[in-house]
Design a protein around this motif. Structure first.
Motif, PDB file in Angstrom:
ATOM      1  N   THR A   1       0.865  -1.188   0.000  1.00 32.66           N
ATOM      2  CA  THR A   1       0.000   0.000   0.000  1.00 32.66           C
ATOM      3  C   THR A   1       0.892   1.227   0.000  1.00 32.66           C
ATOM      4  N   TRP A   2       0.437   2.298  -0.624  1.00 34.48           N
ATOM      5  CA  TRP A   2       1.291   3.472  -0.862  1.00 34.48           C
ATOM      6  C   TRP A   2       0.884   4.648   0.012  1.00 34.48           C
ATOM      7  N   SER A   3       1.896   5.394   0.415  1.00 32.82           N
ATOM      8  CA  SER A   3       1.655   6.577   1.241  1.00 32.82           C
ATOM      9  C   SER A   3       1.117   7.710   0.374  1.00 32.82           C
TER      10      SER A   3
ATOM     11  N   GLN B   1       8.353  13.311  -4.273  1.00 36.01           N
ATOM     12  CA  GLN B   1       8.193  13.554  -5.705  1.00 36.01           C
ATOM     13  C   GLN B   1       9.027  12.546  -6.497  1.00 36.01           C
ATOM     14  N   ASN B   2       8.463  12.028  -7.541  1.00 35.15           N
ATOM     15  CA  ASN B   2       9.157  11.097  -8.428  1.00 35.15           C
ATOM     16  C   ASN B   2       9.519   9.761  -7.793  1.00 35.15           C
ATOM     17  N   ALA B   3       9.075   9.516  -6.583  1.00 44.37           N
ATOM     18  CA  ALA B   3       9.359   8.210  -5.989  1.00 44.37           C
ATOM     19  C   ALA B   3       8.177   7.793  -5.127  1.00 44.37           C
ATOM     20  N   ALA B   4       7.611   6.643  -5.443  1.00 47.29           N
ATOM     21  CA  ALA B   4       6.492   6.144  -4.650  1.00 47.29           C
ATOM     22  C   ALA B   4       7.015   5.638  -3.310  1.00 47.29           C
ATOM     23  N   THR B   5       6.311   5.950  -2.257  1.00 46.81           N
ATOM     24  CA  THR B   5       6.738   5.519  -0.917  1.00 46.81           C
ATOM     25  C   THR B   5       5.734   4.522  -0.356  1.00 46.81           C
ATOM     26  N   ALA B   6       6.237   3.354  -0.006  1.00 46.25           N
ATOM     27  CA  ALA B   6       5.355   2.335   0.560  1.00 46.25           C
ATOM     28  C   ALA B   6       4.944   2.746   1.961  1.00 46.25           C
ATOM     29  N   GLU B   7       3.662   2.543   2.241  1.00 49.44           N
ATOM     30  CA  GLU B   7       3.157   2.795   3.588  1.00 49.44           C
ATOM     31  C   GLU B   7       3.212   1.485   4.381  1.00 49.44           C
ATOM     32  N   GLY B   8       2.925   0.383   3.689  1.00 43.04           N
ATOM     33  CA  GLY B   8       2.893  -0.913   4.359  1.00 43.04           C
ATOM     34  C   GLY B   8       2.484  -2.003   3.395  1.00 43.04           C
ATOM     35  N   VAL B   9       1.981  -3.091   3.956  1.00 44.74           N
ATOM     36  CA  VAL B   9       1.617  -4.246   3.143  1.00 44.74           C
ATOM     37  C   VAL B   9       0.226  -4.719   3.551  1.00 44.74           C
TER      38      VAL B   9
ATOM     39  N   VAL C   1      11.238   0.522  -1.300  1.00 46.02           N
ATOM     40  CA  VAL C   1      10.861  -0.871  -1.589  1.00 46.02           C
ATOM     41  C   VAL C   1      12.051  -1.570  -2.226  1.00 46.02           C
ATOM     42  N   ARG C   2      12.424  -2.712  -1.642  1.00 46.10           N
ATOM     43  CA  ARG C   2      13.497  -3.506  -2.253  1.00 46.10           C
ATOM     44  C   ARG C   2      12.990  -4.904  -2.584  1.00 46.10           C
ATOM     45  N   VAL C   3      13.698  -5.540  -3.495  1.00 43.66           N
ATOM     46  CA  VAL C   3      13.479  -6.969  -3.743  1.00 43.66           C
ATOM     47  C   VAL C   3      14.780  -7.669  -3.394  1.00 43.66           C
ATOM     48  N   ILE C   4      14.689  -8.699  -2.577  1.00 41.33           N
ATOM     49  CA  ILE C   4      15.884  -9.476  -2.218  1.00 41.33           C
ATOM     50  C   ILE C   4      15.535 -10.955  -2.289  1.00 41.33           C
ATOM     51  N   ASP C   5      15.766 -11.562  -3.417  1.00 40.01           N
ATOM     52  CA  ASP C   5      15.572 -13.002  -3.608  1.00 40.01           C
ATOM     53  C   ASP C   5      16.075 -13.347  -5.009  1.00 40.01           C
ATOM     54  N   ALA C   6      15.765 -14.537  -5.493  1.00 39.68           N
ATOM     55  CA  ALA C   6      16.305 -14.980  -6.788  1.00 39.68           C
ATOM     56  C   ALA C   6      15.854 -14.099  -7.954  1.00 39.68           C
ATOM     57  N   SER C   7      14.814 -13.309  -7.749  1.00 37.06           N
ATOM     58  CA  SER C   7      14.347 -12.409  -8.814  1.00 37.06           C
ATOM     59  C   SER C   7      15.422 -11.435  -9.262  1.00 37.06           C
ATOM     60  N   VAL C   8      16.294 -11.020  -8.359  1.00 37.34           N
ATOM     61  CA  VAL C   8      17.210  -9.917  -8.687  1.00 37.34           C
ATOM     62  C   VAL C   8      18.457 -10.377  -9.428  1.00 37.34           C
ATOM     63  N   MET C   9      18.735 -11.669  -9.426  1.00 32.66           N
ATOM     64  CA  MET C   9      19.930 -12.135 -10.139  1.00 32.66           C
ATOM     65  C   MET C   9      19.794 -11.782 -11.614  1.00 32.66           C
ATOM     66  N   PRO C  10      20.710 -10.985 -12.159  1.00 29.29           N
ATOM     67  CA  PRO C  10      20.518 -10.544 -13.542  1.00 29.29           C
ATOM     68  C   PRO C  10      20.719 -11.677 -14.535  1.00 29.29           C
ATOM     69  N   PHE C  11      21.616 -12.589 -14.203  1.00 23.87           N
ATOM     70  CA  PHE C  11      21.940 -13.705 -15.097  1.00 23.87           C
ATOM     71  C   PHE C  11      21.951 -15.004 -14.301  1.00 23.87           C
ATOM     72  N   GLN C  12      21.759 -16.089 -15.023  1.00 27.90           N
ATOM     73  CA  GLN C  12      21.852 -17.409 -14.409  1.00 27.90           C
ATOM     74  C   GLN C  12      23.289 -17.657 -13.945  1.00 27.90           C
ATOM     75  N   VAL C  13      23.463 -18.477 -12.925  1.00 29.57           N
ATOM     76  CA  VAL C  13      24.805 -18.878 -12.515  1.00 29.57           C
ATOM     77  C   VAL C  13      24.975 -20.381 -12.731  1.00 29.57           C
TER      78      VAL C  13
END
Ligand code: FAD
Length: 571
Positions: free
Chosen positions: A240-242, A247-255, A536-548
């Motif tokens: 959910t958004w605050s 300006q120019n950046a959405a700020t998360a309020e929560g989930v 807002v960050r993403v931290i999991d396998a989604s962020v790997m740009p390339f396969q290893v």
């Protein structure tokens, strides 16, 4: 009484999410909430059994996501497994602990992710690891390959060898066989040079003989900490958004969450929301929150908060096939070890390597154009071509491994599972409704010529291995696919018919919220922050740009460890 505001709200108590939550909560003045859709599996024997690979499949802790019909992959629907439990997919995976190649982590920085290279990630592999050094007698008897310098001894995650491996009987046989076909012995696969034959460590507790998953490593020992809270059986619906977004950046309020009793509420994040729901869920949560391709969002009446069309693109997985042979005279049937080799392109293509290199190089522009065309140019051919050239360099210049070949004996049959490590295909995942249900998952298996060639040539290589002494003396006829199905001199087309009817997902999906510069199609920046958002960050396998080339968890634990430090630094 229900607390409704935390400093950090982590969505997904899986492999990566629990690392981030544990590390952030080390500052006792900070409060951390983890929202996890699954339950605790601390006492689930399908999880704890260190030899129980597969027992959890199809049970309530397996999401068993379904792909769409694979246009290039025999028209089949594939099952992509993922763990629904505290600990995430680390609770159902194969427990293999193998990292990556130095050059392929360095490629992350080359593509524009400042600070992400092997030298900066290596300390975090060590920080996460508690390598259980096997005693000398066993080490020698079983030829366990390790270099203590390459392992962490004080981290939360227990790695090491299980009982069966320390009683392996076939290491010399298989080592000699690989040597005879040019593949050297690798004294430790985890030092960034993976090519060779080896015996990899597992994520396992060698003393208790139980699986070591993310919850055992990063949560249960700390569960009494009052500033670290986990909500089990609770599903995150969207961010959910605050109203006062910068300006120019959405700020998360929560989930927004739905609890096990069916009630829906919002938990607030004073500082940040961190998505760690996995590569087949985090991009969906971004879309449901209004971050993505407006053309996708508008189908479900979702208002666009950040126009970021590459959310859910760049999906990269591998195809897994298997060859089997009957064992001669019940030979060594008691052995319960899995042996691995990581051959390079030169091992697999021999004298043809240079020719293949030229052909593939000439095909790259066409591959890039094909991938861009299939996703409606959401990812651009010019960017893809840059990535593909880097991957070509890894394969043909750096000579990273191009296949994992896994050998073991099951029910009296020599079995070899394998997967070509670096297909060029890119797929996507997008919402198919206004919830995470019915996602449209399309890995585009076997999309490009190389993807098939690499898979077929590795199968020929495995046949050669079984025909080479000393292993040749221990096997009889090939039972899968069998020479009636795929003849000894089969060309790629003959192999293709069988490969495309008998493969499965290799369960290594990455890249769906790729860390890359925005102008190259990235979703998160080098601080893993989602473009167009302030918190807002993403931290999991989604962020790997390339396969290893390695299995994923070792690298994911390291990424999450480093990400936690980046967050602490920015706070
Ligand atoms: P996950 O660990 O999947 O964590 C995501 C978490 O988010 C889950 O707990 C999930 O329940 C939760 N979640 C999702 N959506 C929501 C929501 N809406 N609300 C709340 N919570 C949510 N890797 C190896 O290194 N070695 C192996 O031997 C190996 N074998 C594998 C075998 C199989 C069958 C599979 C499926 C994978 C295997 N892998 C292996 C890959 C590896 O396990 C995964 O890539 C890795 O665990 C993924 O970590 P993650 O943090 O990205 O996501």
């Amino acid at each position: 009484t229900k607390e409704t505001a935390y400093d950090y709200v982590v969505v997904g108590g899986g492999t990566s999410g629990l690392v981030v939550a544990k590390r952030l909560s080390e500052d006792l003045s900070v409060s951390v909430l983890v929202i996890e859709a699954g339950d605790s599996v601390f006492n689930n024997v399908n999880v704890t059994n260190p030899n129980g690979y597969g027992l959890a499949f199809g049970t309530e802790i397996d999401y068993a996501y379904q792909t769409v019909n694979q246009t290039y992959g025999g028209g089949l629907i594939q099952t992509m497994r993922a763990g629904k439990a505290l600990g995430g997919t680390s609770t159902i995976n194969g427990m293999a602990y193998t990292r990556a190649e130095i050059s392929q982590i360095d490629a992350w920085e080359q593509v524009g992710n400042d600070g992400w290279n092997w030298d900066s990630l290596f300390p975090y592999y060590l920080k996460s690891e508690h390598f259980q050094v096997p005693d000398e007698e066993r080490t020698v008897a079983a030829h366990l390959p390790f270099d203590k310098e390459l392992h962490g001894l004080n981290g939360p995650l227990k790695t090491g060898w299980n009982y069966e491996q320390t009683n392996s009987s076939l290491t010399s046989t298989i080592n000699s066989t690989f040597k005879a076909i040019g593949v050297p012995y690798n004294p430790d696969v985890n030092g960034g040079n993976m090519v060779g034959f080896s015996l990899y460590p597992f994520t396992t507790d060698s003393t208790l003989h139980v699986r070591e998953d993310a919850a055992r490593a990063y949560y249960f020992p700390y569960q009494n900490q009052t500033n670290l809270k986990v909500l089990l059986n609770t599903k995150a619906n969207k961010i959910t958004w605050s109203q006062n977004s910068k300006q120019n950046a959405a700020t998360a309020e929560g989930v927004e969450i739905t609890s096990s009793d069916g009630t829906t509420s919002v938990v607030k994040a004073n500082k940040e929301v961190i998505l760690s729901a996995g590569s087949l869920a985090s991009p969906l949560l971004l879309e449901l929150s209004g971050i993505g391709n407006p053309a996708v969002l508008s189908k479900y009446d979702i208002e666009t908060v950040v126009d970021l069309p590459t959310v859910g693109e760049n999906l990269q997985d591998q195809m897994n096939n298997g060859l089997s042979f009957n064992a001669a005279n019940g030979f060594s049937l008691a052995d319960k070890t899995s042996y691995i080799a990581y051959p390079s392109v030169s091992h697999i293509y021999g004298n043809e390597t240079l020719l293949v290199a030229e052909n593939i190089k000439a095909s790259l522009p066409e591959y890039a154009a094909q991938v861009a065309a299939v996703n409606g140019n959401v990812t651009r051919a010019s960017d893809l071509l840059e990535f593909f050239q880097m991957q070509w360099d890894l394969i043909f210049t750096s000579q990273v491994p191009i296949a994992e070949v896994l050998v073991y004996i099951v029910n009296g049959v020599w079995t070899t599972e394998y997967w070509a490590l670096l297909p060029f295909a890119r797929g996507s995942i997008h919402i198919g409704s206004d919830s995470t249900a019915n996602a449209v998952i399309n890995p585009n298996y076997f999309m490009l010529d190389w993807d098939l060639q690499e898979q077929a040539q590795t199968a020929r290589f495995i046949r050669k291995m079984y025909a080479t002494a000393p292993l040749a003396g221990m096997v009889l006829d090939e039972t899968r696919p069998g020479l009636d199905t795929v003849s000894a001199a089969a060309d790629d087309a003959e192999w293709a018919a069988w490969l495309k009817s008998a493969y499965r997902s290799n369960f290594h999906p990455v890249g769906t919220a790729a860390m890359m510069p925005k102008e190259k199609g990235g979703v998160v920046d080098a601080n893993l922050k989602v473009y167009g958002t302030s918190n807002v960050r993403v931290i999991d396998a989604s962020v790997m740009p390339f396969q290893v080339c390695g299995h994923l968890v070792s690298t994911l634990y390291a990424i999450a460890e480093r990400a936690a430090d980046l967050i602490k630094k920015s706070a």
